[in-house]
Scaffold this motif. Sequence first.
Motif, short mmCIF file in Angstrom:
data_model
loop_
_atom_site.label_atom_id
_atom_site.label_comp_id
_atom_site.label_asym_id
_atom_site.label_seq_id
_atom_site.Cartn_x
_atom_site.Cartn_y
_atom_site.Cartn_z
N ASP A 169 -4.60 12.92 -11.30
CA ASP A 169 -4.28 14.34 -11.31
C ASP A 169 -2.83 14.58 -11.75
O ASP A 169 -2.51 15.62 -12.31
CB ASP A 169 -4.50 14.95 -9.93
CG ASP A 169 -5.96 15.05 -9.55
OD1 ASP A 169 -6.81 15.11 -10.46
OD2 ASP A 169 -6.28 15.03 -8.34
N LEU A 170 -1.96 13.62 -11.47
CA LEU A 170 -0.55 13.77 -11.79
C LEU A 170 -0.16 13.10 -13.11
O LEU A 170 0.85 13.43 -13.71
CB LEU A 170 0.31 13.19 -10.67
CG LEU A 170 0.21 13.93 -9.32
CD1 LEU A 170 1.08 13.23 -8.28
CD2 LEU A 170 0.63 15.37 -9.46
N ALA A 171 -0.96 12.13 -13.55
CA ALA A 171 -0.64 11.40 -14.78
C ALA A 171 -0.79 12.31 -16.01
O ALA A 171 -1.66 13.19 -16.02
CB ALA A 171 -1.55 10.19 -14.92
N PRO A 172 0.04 12.15 -17.04
CA PRO A 172 -0.10 12.94 -18.26
C PRO A 172 -1.48 12.79 -18.86
O PRO A 172 -2.08 11.71 -18.81
CB PRO A 172 0.97 12.36 -19.19
CG PRO A 172 1.98 11.75 -18.27
CD PRO A 172 1.20 11.21 -17.11
N LYS A 173 -1.98 13.87 -19.43
CA LYS A 173 -3.30 13.88 -20.05
C LYS A 173 -3.18 13.55 -21.53
O LYS A 173 -2.22 13.93 -22.19
CB LYS A 173 -3.98 15.22 -19.87
CG LYS A 173 -4.09 15.68 -18.42
CD LYS A 173 -4.94 14.71 -17.58
CE LYS A 173 -5.19 15.26 -16.19
NZ LYS A 173 -3.95 15.25 -15.34
N SER A 174 -4.16 12.80 -22.04
CA SER A 174 -4.15 12.41 -23.45
C SER A 174 -4.49 13.60 -24.34
O SER A 174 -5.03 14.59 -23.89
CB SER A 174 -5.15 11.29 -23.69
OG SER A 174 -6.45 11.69 -23.32
N LYS A 186 0.86 -1.19 0.00
CA LYS A 186 0.00 0.00 0.00
C LYS A 186 0.90 1.24 0.00
O LYS A 186 2.13 1.14 -0.06
CB LYS A 186 -0.93 0.02 1.21
CG LYS A 186 -0.20 0.02 2.55
CD LYS A 186 -1.17 0.05 3.72
CE LYS A 186 -0.42 0.08 5.05
NZ LYS A 186 -1.36 0.17 6.20
N ASP A 187 0.27 2.39 0.02
CA ASP A 187 0.98 3.67 0.15
C ASP A 187 1.85 4.00 -1.06
O ASP A 187 2.87 4.68 -0.94
CB ASP A 187 1.82 3.71 1.43
CG ASP A 187 0.99 3.56 2.68
OD1 ASP A 187 -0.18 4.01 2.65
OD2 ASP A 187 1.48 2.98 3.67
N PHE A 188 1.46 3.55 -2.25
CA PHE A 188 2.13 3.95 -3.48
C PHE A 188 1.07 4.25 -4.53
O PHE A 188 -0.06 3.76 -4.46
CB PHE A 188 3.08 2.86 -3.98
CG PHE A 188 2.39 1.64 -4.53
CD1 PHE A 188 2.09 1.53 -5.89
CD2 PHE A 188 2.02 0.59 -3.70
CE1 PHE A 188 1.45 0.42 -6.40
CE2 PHE A 188 1.39 -0.54 -4.20
CZ PHE A 188 1.10 -0.63 -5.56
N VAL A 189 1.45 5.10 -5.51
CA VAL A 189 0.53 5.42 -6.61
C VAL A 189 1.31 5.49 -7.91
O VAL A 189 2.50 5.84 -7.94
CB VAL A 189 -0.19 6.77 -6.39
CG1 VAL A 189 -1.22 6.66 -5.28
CG2 VAL A 189 0.79 7.90 -6.13
N ALA A 190 0.64 5.14 -8.99
CA ALA A 190 1.22 5.27 -10.33
C ALA A 190 0.92 6.67 -10.85
O ALA A 190 -0.19 7.18 -10.65
CB ALA A 190 0.66 4.21 -11.26
N VAL A 191 1.90 7.27 -11.53
CA VAL A 191 1.73 8.64 -12.02
C VAL A 191 1.97 8.76 -13.52
O VAL A 191 1.83 9.85 -14.08
CB VAL A 191 2.67 9.60 -11.25
CG1 VAL A 191 2.25 9.69 -9.79
CG2 VAL A 191 4.13 9.17 -11.37
N ALA A 192 2.34 7.66 -14.19
CA ALA A 192 2.52 7.69 -15.64
C ALA A 192 2.63 6.26 -16.16
O ALA A 192 3.10 5.37 -15.46
CB ALA A 192 3.76 8.48 -16.04
N GLY A 193 2.20 6.06 -17.39
CA GLY A 193 2.37 4.76 -18.03
C GLY A 193 3.68 4.74 -18.81
O GLY A 193 4.03 5.73 -19.46
N ILE A 194 4.38 3.63 -18.74
CA ILE A 194 5.61 3.47 -19.54
C ILE A 194 5.29 2.64 -20.79
O ILE A 194 5.65 3.01 -21.89
CB ILE A 194 6.73 2.79 -18.73
CG1 ILE A 194 7.03 3.60 -17.45
CG2 ILE A 194 7.99 2.62 -19.57
CD1 ILE A 194 7.52 5.00 -17.70
#
Length: 340
Positions: free
Chosen positions: A335-340, A112-120
């Motif tokens: 909110d942090l992930a790049p927008k398409s 727990k206590d982690f989040v993804a912020v972008a797709g590789i």
Amino acid sequence: MTRLTRTIAVAALATALAVVSGCSGSNESDGSGSDGSLEKVTYLTSFGNFGRDSYAWVAKDKGFFEEAGFDVDIKAGNGTGDNIKTVVGGQAEFTPIDLTGGLLQMGNGQAKDFVAVAGIQQRTMAAIITLEGNGITTPKDLEGKKLADTPGSVVRNLFPTYAKLAGVDASKVEWVNGQAQTLIGTLAGGQVQGIGQFVVGKPTVEGVAKKTAVVLPYSDIMTDLYGNVLITSTKLANEEPDKVRRFTQALLKGLEYSIAHPQEAGEILHKNVSTAQAAPAAAELELMGAYVRSAGSGAAVGTLDSERIARSIAILQGAGAIPPGLTPEQIINFDLAPKS
């Protein structure tokens, strides 16, 4: 000098100082200190130092991290499970993990206590790789065979789901522990008949084993699954979102450059990691390009789609790999992930 002249001169000086002051504060947006120093960050690769992870070295070598205000220490990762622990434990700020592996870990209460912020990668690259002559050409052929991987890798942790969907009796497949840097040698030496790898590892495996590799991609069975995603701790994402955005943008810039210039990226990796050979690294990147770009959608590199992630969760729940209740928003910071 008259009083009026002195007044004009003072006003002009004040204006000039204000302009200089404003210019000197411009470094704040890139994260560097007032003295121009760079913020130190520790980054883990996804798994060892193969071509698939060379984009971090490219971002460092080409100055993308420095432009964003960071001095990045790149260390070799050891797979999804270990990498999550290291980031959550504060020994590193960022790392790529396989999203499906992260879903399994979070869904089963193991992390727990982690989040993804972008797709590789927009599709999972998880696979089992074997060699011609080992009697494995289809998933069913895995029964009765010995496979090796690190205990926390997504290939190994996702195998029961893959096996169920592919009609394989998982109880008839033996798994043994291995390390990121020695797995290929274990396969080449004949100690095991297959290893957990990414599909792009085929050129590297063939280079070491001097035999033709046979690849069983998990994406043949599970088409909605993402590949690696960039993660950070929930704490860092909440408390320093600008830092996360700046690092993400710099890393993705390195990723795009690497896909566009695989030969140069391979050479940069070899320059920084002498044991990593440039040619196989470049070959991995050439294969990885199709996974980084979202085919047909036109989405920007790094984006993550909530509906696709929901379908991935449904696949895992349907296979009994995780219990109900997990949602995309629990593991992705949109909110942090790049927008398409």
